[in-house]
Design a protein around this motif. Structure first.
Motif, short mmCIF file in Angstrom:
data_model
loop_
_atom_site.label_atom_id
_atom_site.label_comp_id
_atom_site.label_asym_id
_atom_site.label_seq_id
_atom_site.Cartn_x
_atom_site.Cartn_y
_atom_site.Cartn_z
N LEU A 136 9.45 25.85 -22.62
CA LEU A 136 9.27 26.14 -21.83
C LEU A 136 8.25 26.52 -20.48
N THR A 137 8.78 26.96 -19.63
CA THR A 137 8.33 26.89 -18.21
C THR A 137 7.63 27.90 -17.73
N ALA A 138 7.45 27.48 -16.48
CA ALA A 138 6.38 28.97 -16.21
C ALA A 138 7.16 28.90 -14.76
N LYS A 139 6.58 29.87 -14.31
CA LYS A 139 5.98 30.26 -12.61
C LYS A 139 5.22 31.09 -11.40
N ILE A 140 4.48 30.33 -10.70
CA ILE A 140 3.13 30.90 -10.29
C ILE A 140 3.18 31.48 -9.13
N ARG A 141 1.85 32.04 -8.70
CA ARG A 141 2.01 32.05 -7.04
C ARG A 141 0.65 31.17 -7.14
N LEU A 142 0.06 31.43 -6.21
CA LEU A 142 -1.34 29.87 -5.31
C LEU A 142 -2.60 31.03 -6.52
N GLY A 143 -2.66 31.93 -6.13
CA GLY A 143 -3.70 32.86 -6.86
C GLY A 143 -3.27 34.38 -6.06
N TRP A 144 -4.48 35.69 -6.72
CA TRP A 144 -4.29 36.45 -6.76
C TRP A 144 -4.69 36.66 -4.70
N GLU A 145 -5.47 36.24 -4.47
CA GLU A 145 -5.66 36.28 -2.64
C GLU A 145 -6.09 34.74 -2.26
N ASP A 174 -0.67 37.15 0.06
CA ASP A 174 -0.23 36.89 0.98
C ASP A 174 1.82 37.30 1.29
N GLY A 175 1.82 38.04 -0.10
CA GLY A 175 3.47 38.41 -0.06
C GLY A 175 4.65 37.56 0.84
N TYR A 176 5.58 37.55 1.76
CA TYR A 176 6.48 37.13 1.97
C TYR A 176 6.20 36.67 3.36
N ASN A 200 8.46 25.86 -4.68
CA ASN A 200 9.21 27.26 -4.19
C ASN A 200 8.06 28.01 -2.83
N GLY A 201 9.62 28.47 -2.44
CA GLY A 201 8.99 29.36 -1.00
C GLY A 201 9.74 28.46 0.54
N GLU A 202 9.51 29.68 1.52
CA GLU A 202 9.98 29.32 2.86
C GLU A 202 11.11 27.88 2.67
#
Length: 317
Positions: A136-145, A174-176, A200-202
């Motif tokens: 079981l894995t998950a994907k997140i961003r660093l936060g909402w803002e 931050d979007g992309y 992940n990212g850039e």
């Protein structure tokens, strides 16, 4: 080094996974998300997004495929995670990172980053319900803002029992934007927690991949948008292979055309191939010329004919 081909809703379908894993040494793929609301979804929903379930949850070239779920109800997320496992999924991934307004408006994806306690409940319900051998894995961003929110979010996911976590090193707001990438936060997460991480990212080329590893201390990376800019990006990042030459990209476009038209999404081919061109144009100047010639077509046949004509008249070596 481990390279994962990430999901892109409405773009990276099973046909594209088959093509890209055939020409790249990817270690893992993740599907587009299965939207979970308030019911146990029928089997055909899972087979539609992940027909690889019928071949051992692997692409034809043998790359494992994990099914991604998106939702906020712990009970129904768990029920659908179990169904995915029963159908043979190699693993289940939970999407807490999608920044799409429509998804966030319905309290899915990145919207849950504002509610770490709910993230914990969703992950724990899925982990408790799934067989122990199913990752079981998950994907997140660093936060909402606020990127500092990532530590509470990661703590919630780790304590809920997830096996691995992909971190997109930007917040939802931050979007992309390339200028907003914050790989250093992944390094801090790695130092504070023991859950295995995927960065992940850039990551657009070999140098980016190496810089990400050096900055984060993480040996696993995920590529998404860049895999459409450079079709062999997996091998570029992993093996320092040269980007695929344009004449080979044309061959790939024609192969994709055959797959899409014969597949279950043939009616969507014109939009799908134009979407791919929007990415290719960022890497290959020639793609812009060809795109201008096909952009007015709304049916598959004239687009394919134009690509073939381009290959015969301008790609001859």
């Amino acid at each position: 080094m481990r390279v994962v081909l990430g999901p892109m809703e409405g773009v990276l379908d099973h046909l594209m996974r088959e093509i890209l894993t055939d020409i790249n040494d990817y270690d893992l793929c993740v599907t587009e998300f299965v939207r979970v609301v308030d019911q146990l979804l029928p089997e055909h929903v899972f087979y539609r997004l992940c027909p690889e379930l019928k071949q051992g949850s692997k692409t034809k070239s043998g790359v494992p495929v994990h099914i991604q779920l998106l939702g906020q109800d712990p009970h129904w997320m768990a029920e659908n995670a179990v169904r995915a496992a029963e159908l043979g999924a190699k693993g289940v991934d939970i999407n807490f990172g999608c920044p799409a307004k429509l998804v966030n408006k319905s309290k899915g994806g990145a919207a849950l980053l504002q509610h770490p306690e709910l993230i914990h409940r969703v992950v724990k319900a899925c982990r408790d319900a799934l067989p122990q051998h199913t990752p079981l894995t998950a994907k997140i961003r660093l936060g909402w803002e606020n990127p500092n929110d990532c530590f509470e979010i990661v703590d919630a996911i780790q304590n809920a029992g997830a096996n691995e976590l992909t971190v997109h090193a930007r917040t939802k707001t931050d979007g992309y934007k390339a200028s907003e990438i914050k790989w250093s936060y992944i390094d801090e997460i790695r130092k504070r927690f023991h859950i295995p991480l995927i960065a992940n990212g850039e990551i657009w080329n070999f140098a980016d991949g190496q810089a990400c590893i050096e900055t984060t201390g993480v040996e696993s990376v995920m590529v998404c948008r860049g895999a459409f800019n450079i079709p062999n990006l997996g091998n570029v990042v992993k093996h320092n292979q040269a980007p695929m030459p344009w004449h080979d990209v044309i061959k790939l476009l024609l192969l994709y055309s055959q797959y899409e038209i014969k597949g279950d999404k043939g009616l969507y081919y014109p939009n799908r191939v134009k979407q791919w061109f929007s990415y290719l144009r960022q890497q290959y100047p020639q793609a812009d010329t060809l795109f201008r010639e096909i952009r007015t077509f709304n049916q598959a046949a004239p687009i394919v004919e134009k690509i073939k004509d381009y290959q015969n008249t301008r790609c001859l070596l």
